[in-house]
Design an enzyme around this catalytic site. Sequence first.
Site, PDB file in Angstrom:
ATOM      1  NE  ARG A 122      -4.017  -2.080   1.934  1.00 60.45           N
ATOM      2  CZ  ARG A 122      -3.877  -3.195   2.643  1.00 60.45           C
ATOM      3  NH1 ARG A 122      -2.895  -3.300   3.510  1.00 60.45           N
ATOM      4  NH2 ARG A 122      -4.711  -4.188   2.483  1.00 60.45           N
ATOM      5  CE  LYS A 144       1.159  13.792 -14.937  1.00 63.16           C
ATOM      6  NZ  LYS A 144       0.984  14.254 -16.335  1.00 63.16           N
ATOM      7  CD  GLU A 186       9.818  15.492 -22.295  1.00 63.72           C
ATOM      8  OE1 GLU A 186       9.122  16.490 -22.049  1.00 63.72           O
ATOM      9  OE2 GLU A 186       9.335  14.368 -22.566  1.00 63.72           O
ATOM     10  CE  LYS A 228       7.238  17.025 -13.947  1.00 68.91           C
ATOM     11  NZ  LYS A 228       7.326  15.819 -14.727  1.00 68.91           N
ATOM     12  CD  GLU A 238      -1.894  16.426 -16.528  1.00 66.97           C
ATOM     13  OE1 GLU A 238      -0.805  15.911 -16.218  1.00 66.97           O
ATOM     14  OE2 GLU A 238      -2.509  16.172 -17.561  1.00 66.97           O
ATOM     15  NE  ARG A 242       2.443  16.869 -13.229  1.00 59.69           N
ATOM     16  CZ  ARG A 242       2.970  16.035 -12.365  1.00 59.69           C
ATOM     17  NH1 ARG A 242       2.534  16.040 -11.110  1.00 59.69           N
ATOM     18  NH2 ARG A 242       3.919  15.201 -12.710  1.00 59.69           N
ATOM     19  CG  ASN A 246       0.567  16.505 -20.552  1.00 59.47           C
ATOM     20  OD1 ASN A 246       1.518  15.848 -20.132  1.00 59.47           O
ATOM     21  ND2 ASN A 246      -0.584  16.573 -19.908  1.00 59.47           N
ATOM     22  CG  HIS A 249       3.701  14.940 -23.892  1.00 60.26           C
ATOM     23  ND1 HIS A 249       4.520  16.041 -23.987  1.00 60.26           N
ATOM     24  CD2 HIS A 249       4.347  14.082 -23.068  1.00 60.26           C
ATOM     25  CE1 HIS A 249       5.610  15.847 -23.250  1.00 60.26           C
ATOM     26  NE2 HIS A 249       5.527  14.668 -22.688  1.00 60.26           N
ATOM     27  CG  HIS A 253       1.430  10.122 -25.814  1.00 55.31           C
ATOM     28  ND1 HIS A 253       0.681  10.350 -24.674  1.00 55.31           N
ATOM     29  CD2 HIS A 253       2.707  10.061 -25.403  1.00 55.31           C
ATOM     30  CE1 HIS A 253       1.491  10.410 -23.630  1.00 55.31           C
ATOM     31  NE2 HIS A 253       2.726  10.254 -24.052  1.00 55.31           N
ATOM     32  CG  HIS A 267       8.531   9.997 -24.284  1.00 55.85           C
ATOM     33  ND1 HIS A 267       7.168   9.983 -24.527  1.00 55.85           N
ATOM     34  CD2 HIS A 267       8.747  10.994 -23.387  1.00 55.85           C
ATOM     35  CE1 HIS A 267       6.590  10.928 -23.796  1.00 55.85           C
ATOM     36  NE2 HIS A 267       7.514  11.550 -23.097  1.00 55.85           N
TER      37      HIS A 267
HETATM   38  P1  NAD Z   1      14.689   4.953 -20.872  1.00 57.48           P
HETATM   39  O1  NAD Z   1      14.462   4.863 -19.445  1.00 57.48           O
HETATM   40  O2  NAD Z   1      14.230   3.838 -21.735  1.00 57.48           O
HETATM   41  O3  NAD Z   1      16.247   5.191 -21.138  1.00 57.48           O
HETATM   42  C1  NAD Z   1      16.712   5.296 -22.453  1.00 57.48           C
HETATM   43  C2  NAD Z   1      17.856   4.316 -22.735  1.00 57.48           C
HETATM   44  O4  NAD Z   1      19.042   4.858 -22.169  1.00 57.48           O
HETATM   45  C3  NAD Z   1      17.684   2.937 -22.150  1.00 57.48           C
HETATM   46  O5  NAD Z   1      18.161   2.001 -23.077  1.00 57.48           O
HETATM   47  C4  NAD Z   1      18.581   2.948 -20.923  1.00 57.48           C
HETATM   48  O6  NAD Z   1      19.082   1.675 -20.598  1.00 57.48           O
HETATM   49  C5  NAD Z   1      19.692   3.863 -21.364  1.00 57.48           C
HETATM   50  N1  NAD Z   1      20.368   4.589 -20.310  1.00 57.48           N
HETATM   51  C6  NAD Z   1      19.800   5.207 -19.243  1.00 57.48           C
HETATM   52  N2  NAD Z   1      20.718   5.888 -18.548  1.00 57.48           N
HETATM   53  C7  NAD Z   1      21.906   5.695 -19.187  1.00 57.48           C
HETATM   54  C8  NAD Z   1      23.219   6.157 -18.977  1.00 57.48           C
HETATM   55  N3  NAD Z   1      23.507   7.011 -17.995  1.00 57.48           N
HETATM   56  N4  NAD Z   1      24.185   5.745 -19.827  1.00 57.48           N
HETATM   57  C9  NAD Z   1      23.899   4.909 -20.871  1.00 57.48           C
HETATM   58  N5  NAD Z   1      22.671   4.469 -21.131  1.00 57.48           N
HETATM   59  C10 NAD Z   1      21.675   4.856 -20.307  1.00 57.48           C
HETATM   60  O7  NAD Z   1      14.013   6.261 -21.513  1.00 57.48           O
HETATM   61  P2  NAD Z   1      13.856   7.771 -21.030  1.00 57.48           P
HETATM   62  O8  NAD Z   1      13.911   8.580 -22.260  1.00 57.48           O
HETATM   63  O9  NAD Z   1      14.722   8.106 -19.898  1.00 57.48           O
HETATM   64  O10 NAD Z   1      12.370   7.797 -20.454  1.00 57.48           O
HETATM   65  C11 NAD Z   1      11.260   7.575 -21.292  1.00 57.48           C
HETATM   66  C12 NAD Z   1      10.092   7.162 -20.432  1.00 57.48           C
HETATM   67  O11 NAD Z   1       9.820   8.201 -19.497  1.00 57.48           O
HETATM   68  C13 NAD Z   1       8.826   6.912 -21.198  1.00 57.48           C
HETATM   69  O12 NAD Z   1       8.266   5.713 -20.757  1.00 57.48           O
HETATM   70  C14 NAD Z   1       7.934   8.071 -20.798  1.00 57.48           C
HETATM   71  O13 NAD Z   1       6.570   7.742 -20.812  1.00 57.48           O
HETATM   72  C15 NAD Z   1       8.409   8.363 -19.414  1.00 57.48           C
HETATM   73  N6  NAD Z   1       8.141   9.727 -18.938  1.00 57.48           N
HETATM   74  C16 NAD Z   1       7.554   9.869 -17.734  1.00 57.48           C
HETATM   75  C17 NAD Z   1       7.313  11.127 -17.238  1.00 57.48           C
HETATM   76  C18 NAD Z   1       6.721  11.298 -15.870  1.00 57.48           C
HETATM   77  O14 NAD Z   1       6.407  12.426 -15.498  1.00 57.48           O
HETATM   78  N7  NAD Z   1       6.601  10.248 -15.093  1.00 57.48           N
HETATM   79  C19 NAD Z   1       7.673  12.262 -17.975  1.00 57.48           C
HETATM   80  C20 NAD Z   1       8.298  12.067 -19.209  1.00 57.48           C
HETATM   81  C21 NAD Z   1       8.529  10.788 -19.685  1.00 57.48           C
HETATM   82  N1  GLY Z   2       5.596  14.909 -17.934  1.00 61.96           N
HETATM   83  C1  GLY Z   2       4.361  15.506 -17.609  1.00 61.96           C
HETATM   84  C2  GLY Z   2       4.110  15.672 -16.149  1.00 61.96           C
HETATM   85  O1  GLY Z   2       4.910  15.309 -15.312  1.00 61.96           O
HETATM   86  O2  GLY Z   2       3.072  16.176 -15.794  1.00 61.96           O
END
Ligand code: NAD
Ligand code: GLY
Length: 375
Positions: A122, A144, A186, A228, A238, A242, A246, A249, A253, A267
Amino acid sequence: MSVTIPVGLGDRAYDVRIGGGLMAEAGAHIRPLLKRGRVAVVSDATVWALHGEALTSALARADIVASPVIVPAGEGSKSFEMLARVSDDLLALELDRGDLIVAFGGGVVGDLAGFAAAIYKRGIDFVQIPTTLLAQVDSSVGGKTAIDTPRGKNLIGAFHQPRLVLADLDVLSTLPRREMQAGYAEVIKYGLLGDFAFFEWLEANGPGVLSRQTEALTRAVARSVEMKAEIVAQDEREAGRRALLNLGHTFGHALEAETGYGEALLHGEAVAAGMAMAFRFSARQGLCPRQDAERAQAAIAAVGLPVRMDEVAGYPFDADALVRHMGQDKKAEGGRLTFILARALGEAFVAKDVDAGAIRDFLIEDGAVAEGAAA
Ligand code: NAD
Ligand code: GLY
């Protein structure tokens, strides 16, 4: 040089620390958050192979035993199957509420580990140690967390704030350039949505950020996190502002859905193309000067990010299929589409009642094809 930015959320407030060498100090930062010296570190195989030992030793220096829970790298790990596996591993480690989960990786690991933390017994505390530029400027901050389903991205999740974020800029030294570029999308987003001066600074300093010059990178990450944090503190769930985060996005998406959420289109690349499209759509609707749309697009393209659909693998895209993906997006309300549009550079706004027909016409004018005509 290191910077601390507070996220002001009352009794759930936390700090985001940004700078070089933070991973080596991780134990000292995390130990005060623990009842006993135990954490589970959720990471992906790539990050763990590169940096796992350094983190484990840093934690050990503060008498913290770290148990790794490793998932495959890539968006595919944001799944029910992987959530079940991670949850089971955490149970096998007999982690309890006084312990803590460390999310050590990019946005995929942060979203997955954060969601596991939200539902494990939980809810258990977690700390983010983001290792991609995208995760440092966006996904590790704001609480998020989510996984994907075959029906769409991030559709199952929870708001669960971390206790601390440690954004170590040195960790980015191993990040491939394409991932740096994707994260930079971003960064530009913050300038485009609400800070024209930052946007202008990025026009001049984008290459320095991408080549990881310490001063430029620190300023870019810190200003992004500051924006942020300010938005999240005002509108955690949101309900309003907030949603500005997006920007790009909804278009993005839809392209990600068409390309299968993988290597074909990262992404951040989808967000880059999506932001350019949001500005072009805003200009087409007479909401924003055409020169602003062109300048936004030029700044995105200048760092090698896509701005048009024909730069995306899988082109041509079907306009109706894209609109259908937008309807699945959780930002769709009551059949009408919600978009983040712009009045000018640095002036984005939430448009809640966008006509799907106008979007379809725009998409066709912008390079998509009408249903059935796509290859
Ligand atoms: P990811 O986590 O897949 O990382 C990208 C690649 O880089 C992976 O292959 C990883 O293994 C590699 N990697 C990571 N750190 C490294 C390093 N220091 N050196 C070498 N390789 C490294 O992708 P991302 O772009 O970080 O994140 C994308 C995700 O984030 C999506 O799923 C998206 O929906 C999510 N997201 C979430 C939010 C939120 O607010 N929660 C906001 C934006 C994006
Ligand atoms: N990446 C969008 C949010 O955190 O609201």
